[in-house]
Design an enzyme around this catalytic site. Structure first.
Site, PDB file in Angstrom:
ATOM      1  N   CYS A 139       0.761 -45.303 -22.854  1.00 46.53           N
ATOM      2  CA  CYS A 139       0.574 -46.728 -22.570  1.00 46.53           C
ATOM      3  C   CYS A 139      -0.118 -47.433 -23.738  1.00 46.53           C
ATOM      4  CB  CYS A 139      -0.172 -46.907 -21.251  1.00 46.53           C
ATOM      5  SG  CYS A 139       0.024 -48.552 -20.524  1.00 46.53           S
TER       6      CYS A 139
ATOM      7  N   HIS B 297       2.589 -43.240 -17.087  1.00 46.91           N
ATOM      8  CA  HIS B 297       1.402 -42.501 -16.666  1.00 46.91           C
ATOM      9  C   HIS B 297       1.840 -41.375 -15.724  1.00 46.91           C
ATOM     10  CE1 HIS B 297      -1.502 -45.437 -18.232  1.00 46.91           C
ATOM     11  NE2 HIS B 297      -0.694 -46.374 -17.784  1.00 46.91           N
TER      12      HIS B 297
END
Length: 521
Positions: free
Chosen positions: A335, A449
């Site tokens: 991310c 994630h």
């Protein structure tokens, strides 16, 4: 309406979240429909529900302990700090606004009616609700607009158990002081105390417990010992204190995996699946600590990507990362970490910094936007190219699952290839690429994630790292889900042994009976 019990604390990080998870597990084991609830959570560690709503990670693992799927109603308000002065305000899983502390404090009463409606909607489907407070109910400067401690308990008329952490010292002063700062009505709502994180012989506490019960007229329901649990933390406080610090070194037969501890580190639970593997030594690298020569370096997610990138530069860690890349040590960015690995970042949304050069290890650029992506995803990892080591690719088609939480869009250049192909978002079929892998095969970034939670992908990656270290492969990885279920059961077993659970059942029932009588009157 469901029975209720609320755990409030003498302060932050006293163990409320874990004890709520333990009670949820106990009630679930005893055959009840039970759910957690925290009206307002402040944490950078969040997750995504099946509906694509963002909520606090603590309520997600509490829901897991309760044997149910996470539901955004369990955490209607989530605050994610973006700086020391501001936070992103998320209401029912969606970004509502950005506010400073004073503005949000003034706005909170306008949320209370909505929070109560959400709570009652959730409670109508359950038999027991275990509520969690935040910080301490004795913050007298915030009491007039409280929506998460006594303000919430009063609104839905819930009995309260006060949790005190003895490990930090001064436990009896913390109990007495907290109760002394409450109003008479608030003190009457506190039905018991749990002393948490005790080390040593509990016989040494007996006299103190008798005295505090006499002084406060509130019974101590139990003394929980300090137990080692690998249950997801609500925030990264534990990381900076002692968990995963560099006190020990990886053995020759272990893989040394280093994660950079960023100031605005988010979703560090991405790496729990790595930490539980028998051949992995996971460590977090703080400021002024040497990264050394890990087998794998990870740059994690961030709630202030450009601010944390600036931190890497000012702390000297950027040079360390570039040094490791020159040595051929593999690097993964998740991310915000993925965004930092690129050539250029254009912000103005998250950090207030207009643009900044990235680390230049991936040929990509990121532009931030006001729209936030919050999705659960499935993806196919790119298959190993011919005549390529493909450290971050797979030998055969493999599915991974995870979730996205980001406010940027990244475009990759010709000197990278996608990491994976997304095949679904929130259950809807899609076809789009995610992430990037450098042509050298040593640097990878992804928005997903939880990519390490699926054992086949993780084991193949770890075995490729083992091969580089001239270690034989392992056939199987530790299942994260099975591991967590054992941890929830272990927590419940300890709470049954050291806390009077039957008394908690009785005080919930007695309180409900009193409510019923008052309603009839």
């Amino acid at each position: 309406m469901a029975l209720s019990i609320m755990l409030q604390g003498t302060g932050s990080d006293v163990g409320k979240s874990v004890l709520v998870a333990g009670l949820c597990r106990i009630f679930f084991q005893d055959g009840y429909r039970v759910a957690p609830f925290k009206s307002q959570n402040m944490a950078l560690n969040s997750g995504i529900t099946e509906a694509g709503d963002e909520m606090g990670r603590a309520q997600i693992f509490q829901a897991e302990a309760a044997g149910i799927k996470p539901d955004v109603r369990m955490n209607p308000v989530l605050l994610k700090p973006t700086s020391d002065m501001q936070a992103q305000v998320i209401v029912m899983g969606k970004v509502f606004n950005h506010m400073d502390a004073v503005t949000y404090h003034q706005y909170k009463p306008r949320l209370m009616d909505h929070i109560e409606q959400v709570y009652r909607s959730l409670a109508s489907e359950q038999e027991i609700i275990v509520l969690e407070g935040a910080g301490s109910p004795a913050e007298i400067n915030l009491r007039d607009r409280d929506i998460v401690n006594m303000g919430m308990a009063e609104r839905i008329d819930a009995p309260v158990i006060l949790v005190a952490d003895i490990d930090r010292g001064g436990v009896f002063a913390a109990i007495y002081g907290t109760l002394a700062l409450l109003s008479d009505d608030e003190r009457a709502r506190v039905k018991g105390v749990i002393i948490n994180k005790f080390r040593g012989d509990v016989a040494l506490l007996h006299s103190g417990i008798e005295m505090i019960e006499q002084m406060t007229s509130v019974p101590v329901l139990g003394v929980m010992p300090f137990i080692e649990l690998n249950i997801e933390d609500e925030d990264s406080v534990g990381l900076s204190q002692n968990k995963y610090r560099q006190r020990n070194h990886a053995s020759h037969n272990q893989l040394d995996i280093a994660v950079i501890h960023l100031p605005y580190l988010s979703n560090f639970t991405d790496f729990n699946a790595l930490a539980i593997q028998p051949d992995v030594h996971l460590r977090y690298v703080m400021r002024d600590e040497k990264i050394g020569y890990p087998d794998l370096l990870i740059i994690p997610g961030s709630k202030n990507t450009l601010g944390d990138l600036k931190y890497l530069r000012e702390s000297g860690m950027e040079q360390e990362i570039l040094r490791l890349n020159q040595l051929g040590i593999p690097i993964i960015g998740i991310c915000g970490g993925y965004q930092m690995l690129g050539n250029r970042l254009y912000d103005g949304i998250e950090s207030g910094i207009a643009q900044m050069d990235g680390l230049g290890l991936l040929d990509c650029e990121t532009r931030f936007s006001a729209e936030k992506t919050t999705t659960q995803v499935e993806a196919k990892v790119s298959v190993l190219p011919p005549d390529d080591e493909g450290l971050f690719q797979v030998d055969n088609e493999m599915i991974i699952e995870g979730y996205e939480i980001h406010m940027g869009q990244t475009v990759i250049g010709s000197n990278t290839r996608p990491f994976c192909r997304l095949i679904s978002r929130n259950g809807q079929v899609v076809e789009s690429d995610d992430g990037a892998v450098s042509l050298s095969g040593n640097v990878m970034g992804s928005y997903i994630h939880g990519i390490f939670d699926r054992e086949p992908f993780t084991r193949q990656l770890l075995n490729k790292l083992r091969q580089r270290k001239q270690l034989p492969p392992l056939e199987q990885s530790q299942s994260l889900d099975a591991f967590k279920q054992r941890e929830y059961d272990h927590l419940a077993d300890n709470m049954r042994e050291y806390i009077d659970i039957q008394k908690i059942y009785r005080l919930m029932a007695d309180h409900a009976e009193q409510q019923s009588k008052q309603t009839k009157i």
